[in-house]
Design an enzyme around this catalytic site. Structure first.
Site, PDB file in Angstrom:
ATOM      1  N   HIS A  33       9.533 -23.882   9.298  1.00 39.19           N
ATOM      2  CA  HIS A  33       8.468 -24.503  10.084  1.00 39.19           C
ATOM      3  C   HIS A  33       7.073 -24.311   9.512  1.00 39.19           C
ATOM      4  O   HIS A  33       6.194 -25.131   9.762  1.00 39.19           O
ATOM      5  CB  HIS A  33       8.475 -23.955  11.513  1.00 39.19           C
ATOM      6  CG  HIS A  33       9.697 -24.335  12.286  1.00 39.19           C
ATOM      7  ND1 HIS A  33       9.821 -24.082  13.633  1.00 39.19           N
ATOM      8  CD2 HIS A  33      10.847 -24.944  11.912  1.00 39.19           C
ATOM      9  CE1 HIS A  33      10.992 -24.523  14.053  1.00 39.19           C
ATOM     10  NE2 HIS A  33      11.640 -25.040  13.021  1.00 39.19           N
ATOM     11  N   HIS A  43       6.466 -30.746  10.766  1.00 37.56           N
ATOM     12  CA  HIS A  43       5.779 -29.504  10.406  1.00 37.56           C
ATOM     13  C   HIS A  43       4.776 -29.699   9.270  1.00 37.56           C
ATOM     14  O   HIS A  43       3.847 -28.905   9.127  1.00 37.56           O
ATOM     15  CB  HIS A  43       6.790 -28.439   9.994  1.00 37.56           C
ATOM     16  CG  HIS A  43       7.834 -28.182  11.026  1.00 37.56           C
ATOM     17  ND1 HIS A  43       7.557 -27.606  12.245  1.00 37.56           N
ATOM     18  CD2 HIS A  43       9.163 -28.443  11.021  1.00 37.56           C
ATOM     19  CE1 HIS A  43       8.670 -27.514  12.949  1.00 37.56           C
ATOM     20  NE2 HIS A  43       9.658 -28.020  12.229  1.00 37.56           N
ATOM     21  N   ASP A  68       0.871  -1.168   0.000  1.00 37.69           N
ATOM     22  CA  ASP A  68       0.000   0.000   0.000  1.00 37.69           C
ATOM     23  C   ASP A  68       0.914   1.226   0.000  1.00 37.69           C
ATOM     24  O   ASP A  68       2.140   1.105  -0.126  1.00 37.69           O
ATOM     25  CB  ASP A  68      -0.974  -0.030   1.183  1.00 37.69           C
ATOM     26  CG  ASP A  68      -0.325   0.191   2.532  1.00 37.69           C
ATOM     27  OD1 ASP A  68       0.924   0.266   2.625  1.00 37.69           O
ATOM     28  OD2 ASP A  68      -1.070   0.294   3.520  1.00 37.69           O
ATOM     29  N   CYS A 113       3.250  -3.024   4.081  1.00 37.62           N
ATOM     30  CA  CYS A 113       2.373  -1.899   4.429  1.00 37.62           C
ATOM     31  C   CYS A 113       3.034  -1.208   5.614  1.00 37.62           C
ATOM     32  O   CYS A 113       4.190  -1.492   5.928  1.00 37.62           O
ATOM     33  CB  CYS A 113       0.932  -2.334   4.686  1.00 37.62           C
ATOM     34  SG  CYS A 113       0.605  -3.261   6.198  1.00 37.62           S
ATOM     35  N   THR A 130       2.604  -1.452   8.888  1.00 33.66           N
ATOM     36  CA  THR A 130       2.979  -2.401   9.946  1.00 33.66           C
ATOM     37  C   THR A 130       3.184  -3.817   9.434  1.00 33.66           C
ATOM     38  O   THR A 130       3.753  -4.650  10.134  1.00 33.66           O
ATOM     39  CB  THR A 130       1.891  -2.462  11.039  1.00 33.66           C
ATOM     40  OG1 THR A 130       0.689  -2.974  10.446  1.00 33.66           O
ATOM     41  CG2 THR A 130       1.654  -1.106  11.671  1.00 33.66           C
TER      42      THR A 130
END
Length: 149
Positions: free
Chosen positions: A101, A136, A11, A68, A70
């Protein structure tokens, strides 16, 4: 590029870091699919997270990079697609473990939260690290099935 295209998207709040990471990918010889945005003008992060998810889910890209402010919102948008495992990473260790993982196929960064050099190194590690499988694999398979018991 060996293995297929890497898609990048952001963004407005992640545009500058996206451009740096895109250039790094191109300089390393990767085929890059830029899904936007193309400036720092305000846009809605879900549109770009979903575009990334569509590109990865359809096979248009084998891996993706999201940015973005965060990294939270854009990764949440991408993860709505069951074929996407977007991991928000903050350092090299989280980048490595997201691949080993969780078999993450999309890495997300928060431009406001991570330093440029840390993001650049984390992206390299993300791309160079293989999924361990083993114990995993069943857990990762559950992610695509909707995490039912």
């Amino acid at each position: 590029m060996p293995g297929g295209a890497i898609a990048v998207a952001s963004d407005h709040a992640g545009f500058d870091l996206k451009e740096i990471l895109k250039r790094d990918l191109q300089e390393a010889g990767h085929d890059v699919l830029d899904l936007g945005t193309d400036s720092t003008q305000s846009v809605d992060y879900p549109d770009f997270g979903m575009a990334m998810a569509d590109a990865v889910a359809s096979g248009q890209a084998v891996k993706g990079v999201l940015v973005c402010g965060t990294g939270i919102g854009i990764s949440m948008a991408a993860n709505r697609n069951p074929k996407v495992r977007a991991a928000l990473v903050h350092d090299v260790t989280s980048a490595r473990l997201s691949r080993q993982h969780n078999d993450a196929n999309v890495v997300a960064f928060g431009q406001r939260l991570i330093g440029t050099e840390t993001a650049r190194e984390a992206l390299k590690v993300f791309l160079d690290t293989k999924f361990e499988g083993g114990r995993h694999a069943g857990r990762v398979a559950k992610l695509s099935k909707g995490c039912t018991k």
